[in-house]
Enzyme design. Structure first.
Site, PDB file in Angstrom:
ATOM      1  CD  GLU A 261      -2.734  -0.708   2.742  1.00  0.00           C
ATOM      2  OE1 GLU A 261      -2.801   0.398   3.320  1.00  0.00           O
ATOM      3  OE2 GLU A 261      -3.240  -1.746   3.199  1.00  0.00           O
ATOM      4  CD  GLU A 312     -12.299   1.428   0.653  1.00  0.00           C
ATOM      5  OE1 GLU A 312     -12.656   0.459   1.319  1.00  0.00           O
ATOM      6  OE2 GLU A 312     -11.098   1.666   0.369  1.00  0.00           O
ATOM      7  CE  LYS A 315     -10.718   2.171   5.082  1.00  0.00           C
ATOM      8  NZ  LYS A 315      -9.378   2.045   4.509  1.00  0.00           N
ATOM      9  CD  GLU A 320      -7.853   6.600   7.069  1.00  0.00           C
ATOM     10  OE1 GLU A 320      -8.109   5.493   6.602  1.00  0.00           O
ATOM     11  OE2 GLU A 320      -6.717   7.106   7.037  1.00  0.00           O
TER      12      GLU A 320
END
Ligand SMILES: *[C@@H]1O[C@H](CO)[C@@H](O)[C@H](O)[C@H]1NC(C)=O
Ligand SMILES: *[C@@H]1O[C@H](CO)[C@@H](O)[C@H](O)[C@H]1NC(C)=O
Length: 338
Positions: A261, A312, A315, A320
């Site tokens: 990542e 997303e 999250k 985030e």
């Protein structure tokens, strides 16, 4: 006529052999996280990877809908074992084998899986104690099933390190050292890489007044940090080499690293997170990975995954939720593949 048909067939066959499904693929990977209630269907997501030529995907657990969508796509998959499954996989080879038989084996005719990543950022922490046994049992399953191209490994993050400035001073932290040492012995014995999550963004965002933005974004020209005989012009290389120094201090120098990542959010933290900054980081990360090597290991190919494919919304609020290259409607937040 017959001759030119044959030639065409041969050329087509060669193109397919080189490029998997016949489309040009880039050697960068992108993590596909599923913590959103508005994400496209896995079939559409696989189509999006193919459209942009993204050749590798990482997922965090064996989601059957995603695995079915990947069949025949030619996209190489790094497959995670959910953290909470680690103790069960550690309990016996049989337990690991039934996990594998259910979650992985049914897809192997149609998907290439080089790495099974047992856990994500679990060292140090509650799953540390059973991690190495779980990795060992998965590797035994792979050997018993004669799957020589697959390796069991795990994903670690910066919490395993301490004293990471300059890179050569880095050691594994007291709480992580024993487990890291056992993980590395295991990886070394099986020719598997260590998967590391590397985030210059967090290092920069934690003290923006004391860090150089160009150093974090790969845009500095010339040396910013000189560490013994190694010259660093970007923070990513310094962070990646920190792991290699820590590994050497527990006596392991033959384990490769794969960056599982890295990335930069495009919103959620004021002027530190804009689409322009995220574009610059991720584009340069991709080019850097494709050209390979760090000052400590020049010329060695560094495999890498960008976090993440989508924003997303489930999250934590703020940055985030905003790591995606794409919005949930599949439009790019910015386009690094153009
Ligand atoms: C730095 O020094 C080490 C140890 O002497 C040597 O192995 C390495 O090749 C040197 N690297 C560079 C970039 O000069
Ligand atoms: C963000 O804004 C602050 C205050 O105006 C400024 O000092 C800083 O350079 C800006 N940072 C970026 C990355 O634009």
């Amino acid at each position: 006529m017959a001759f030119s048909w044959l030639l065409l067939l041969l050329i087509t066959a060669t193109l397919h052999a080189t490029n998997g499904v016949g489309e040009a693929k880039i050697g960068i990977g992108v993590c596909y996280g599923l913590n959103g209630d508005n994400l496209p269907s896995p079939n559409d997501v696989v189509g999006l990877y193919s459209k942009y030529g993204i050749g590798k995907m990482r997922i965090f657990n064996p989601n059957p809908t995603v695995l079915n969508a990947l069949r025949g796509s030619g996209i190489e998959l790094t497959l995670g074992v959910a953290d909470e499954d680690i103790p069960r996989l550690a309990s016996s080879v049989d337990a690991a084998d039934s996990w594998f038989a259910h979650n992985v084996q049914p897809y192997l005719n149609d998907i290439t899986v080089p790495y099974i990543a047992v856990g994500n950022e679990v060292v140090p922490g509650e799953f540390s104690a059973s991690l190495v046994a779980a990795m060992q049992n998965v590797q035994t399953v792979l050997r018993n099933r004669n799957l020589m191209g697959m390796r069991a490994t795990t994903v670690v993050h910066g919490a395993v390190l301490s004293n990471s400035y300059p890179p050569s001073a880095t050691v594994f932290s007291d709480r992580a050292r024993d487990t890291m040492s056992r993980i590395l012995q295991f990886l070394s014995a099986h020719g598997a890489p260590l998967l590391i999550n590397v985030y210059p963004y967090f290092a920069y965002a934690s003290s923006p007044l004391h860090q150089r933005l160009d150093y974090a974004l790969f845009t500095a020209t010339g040396t910013v940090v000189q560490d013994r005989n190694l010259s660093y012009s970007n923070l990513f290389d310094a962070m990646a080499d920190s792991y290699i120094w820590a590994m050497e201090k527990v006596g392991v120098s033959n384990v490769d690293i794969v960056v599982s990542e890295s990335g930069w959010p495009h919103a959620g933290n004021g002027n530190l997170t804009t689409p322009e900054l995220a574009f610059t980081y991720n584009k340069n990360f991709m080019l850097h990975v494709l050209h390979g090597g760090t000052p400590k290991r020049p010329g060695s190919y560094v495999e890498g995954f960008i976090f993440a494919m989508f924003d997303e919304d489930q999250k934590a609020a703020g940055a985030e939720q905003n790591w995606g290259l794409f919005k949930p409607n599949m439009r790019p937040n910015y386009n690094i593949f153009a």
